[in-house]
Design an enzyme around this catalytic site. Structure first.
Site, PDB file in Angstrom:
ATOM      1  N   LYS A   1      61.039  61.748  62.807  1.00 12.96           N
ATOM      2  CA  LYS A   1      61.352  60.595  63.650  1.00 12.96           C
ATOM      3  C   LYS A   1      62.754  60.110  63.298  1.00 12.96           C
ATOM      4  O   LYS A   1      63.101  60.046  62.116  1.00 12.96           O
ATOM      5  CB  LYS A   1      60.347  59.469  63.417  1.00 12.96           C
ATOM      6  CG  LYS A   1      60.704  58.176  64.156  1.00 12.96           C
ATOM      7  CD  LYS A   1      59.611  57.153  64.086  1.00 12.96           C
ATOM      8  CE  LYS A   1      59.608  56.317  62.861  1.00 12.96           C
ATOM      9  NZ  LYS A   1      60.875  55.585  62.580  1.00 12.96           N
TER      10      LYS A   1
ATOM     11  N   GLU B   1      59.799  49.398  69.014  1.00  9.64           N
ATOM     12  CA  GLU B   1      59.544  48.375  67.985  1.00  9.64           C
ATOM     13  C   GLU B   1      60.184  47.042  68.354  1.00  9.64           C
ATOM     14  O   GLU B   1      61.355  46.984  68.758  1.00  9.64           O
ATOM     15  CB  GLU B   1      60.085  48.855  66.623  1.00  9.64           C
ATOM     16  CG  GLU B   1      59.901  47.798  65.532  1.00  9.64           C
ATOM     17  CD  GLU B   1      60.008  48.322  64.110  1.00  9.64           C
ATOM     18  OE1 GLU B   1      60.182  49.538  63.913  1.00  9.64           O
ATOM     19  OE2 GLU B   1      59.906  47.480  63.194  1.00  9.64           O
TER      20      GLU B   1
HETATM   21  O1  KIV Z   1      59.121  53.196  58.596  1.00 11.71           O
HETATM   22  C1  KIV Z   1      58.086  52.996  59.255  1.00 11.71           C
HETATM   23  O2  KIV Z   1      56.991  52.814  58.717  1.00 11.71           O
HETATM   24  C2  KIV Z   1      58.245  53.004  60.700  1.00 11.71           C
HETATM   25  C3  KIV Z   1      57.091  52.571  61.553  1.00 11.71           C
HETATM   26  C4  KIV Z   1      56.717  51.185  61.316  1.00 11.71           C
HETATM   27  C5  KIV Z   1      57.319  52.873  62.983  1.00 11.71           C
HETATM   28  O3  KIV Z   1      59.279  53.337  61.173  1.00 11.71           O
END
Ligand code: KIV
Length: 276
Positions: free
Chosen positions: A117, A186
């Site tokens: 991600k 988010e």
């Molecule tokens: O770092 C994280 O845990 C995240 C999520 C909250 C989406 O990016």
């Protein structure tokens, strides 16, 4: 509890859940990954929020590739049916698409993750294309992206003006065209999240983005009540582990001090009937 064998969630399977109610948790190591998987989550994210929850940093910015890899490897040992996604830490993907591919490749090759991600909208399109070309599945993340905390001047809800909302919709479309298989939304108004969800054909996963996303993600520590201080309004706490842990540790300390622990039944002796 009887553990039910689950079908492995692949990236393709995850994408088919668009319009469903996808459940994702951000957890950071072996046992919480095992338990999140057993609870039935569709994806386990090893989020860079571990910088704050596990490592005690003030923000996610100091988190390094090596720190992330250590936690991703631990979660990968859980061999989850859920899709395992590794968060890319600050400055591991922003400098150039080449560096992003090299670092994301490490998350899959060394860490055992199945996808990564990255934070950022249309400005990340070239990077997403490079990752997709290297066959590295990538999830986008837009809105209140914590790595941009200094740019935003704090953890502030994004997309509140018509112009900012339009830019977020464009960001999501752009990430989809570049090759993201899903996108985290988010800290944005729920109306904007709904518009984005209806505008893209990849799943949207909300955190502080209301009920109209295709799925939701929360930080495991928030769900468990393991954090210090105030939690944001979007958190629903399902346990109070901080109080439970404090009570257990305090009772242990008291028992040691009083001489109540260990008892002889918790000690080894020479007797033959000692079993272990
Ligand atoms: O770092 C994280 O845990 C995240 C999520 C909250 C989406 O990016």
């Amino acid at each position: 509890m009887i553990s039910v064998e689950r079908k492995k969630v692949t990236v393709a399977g995850f994408m088919k859940k668009k319009g469903g109610r996808i459940a994702m948790l951000s957890v950071y190591e072996y046992i919480t990954a095992v338990l999140a998987d057993r609870a039935g989550v569709d994806a386990v994210l090893v989020g860079d929020s571990l910088g704050m929850t596990m490592l005690g940093y003030g923000t996610t910015l100091p988190v390094t590739m090596e720190e992330m890899l250590c936690h991703v490897k631990a979660a990968a040992r859980a061999k989850t049916s859920a899709l395992l996604i590794a968060d890319m830490p600050f400055m591991s993907f922003q400098v150039s698409p080449e560096e992003a591919v090299r670092n994301a490749g490490r998350m899959l090759k060394e860490g055992g993750a199945e996808a990564v991600k990255i934070e950022g909208g249309s400005c990340m399109a070239k990077t997403v294309e490079a990752l997709a070309a290297a066959k590295i599945p990538v999830m986008g993340h837009i809105g209140l992206t914590p790595q941009a905390v200094h740019k935003f001047g704090g953890y502030k809800v994004q997309g509140r003006t018509a112009e900012a909302a339009k830019a977020l919709v464009e960001d999501a479309r752009c990430l989809e065209s570049a090759g993201c298989f899903a996108v985290v939304l988010e800290g944005i108004p729920y109306e904007v999240a709904r518009e984005i969800t209806e505008s893209v054909s990849i799943p949207t996963i909300g955190i502080g983005a209301g009920p109209h996303c295709d799925g939701q993600v929360l930080v495991g520590h928030d769900v468990l009540g393991l954090v210090e201080g105030r939690t944001p309004r979007f958190v629903r706490r399902y346990a109070d582990l901080k109080a439970a842990v404090l009570e257990a540790f305090t009772r242990y300390v008291d028992d040691v001090r009083k001489g109540d622990f260990p008892g002889l039944e918790e000690s080894y002796g020479n007797a033959q009937d000692d079993k272990d």
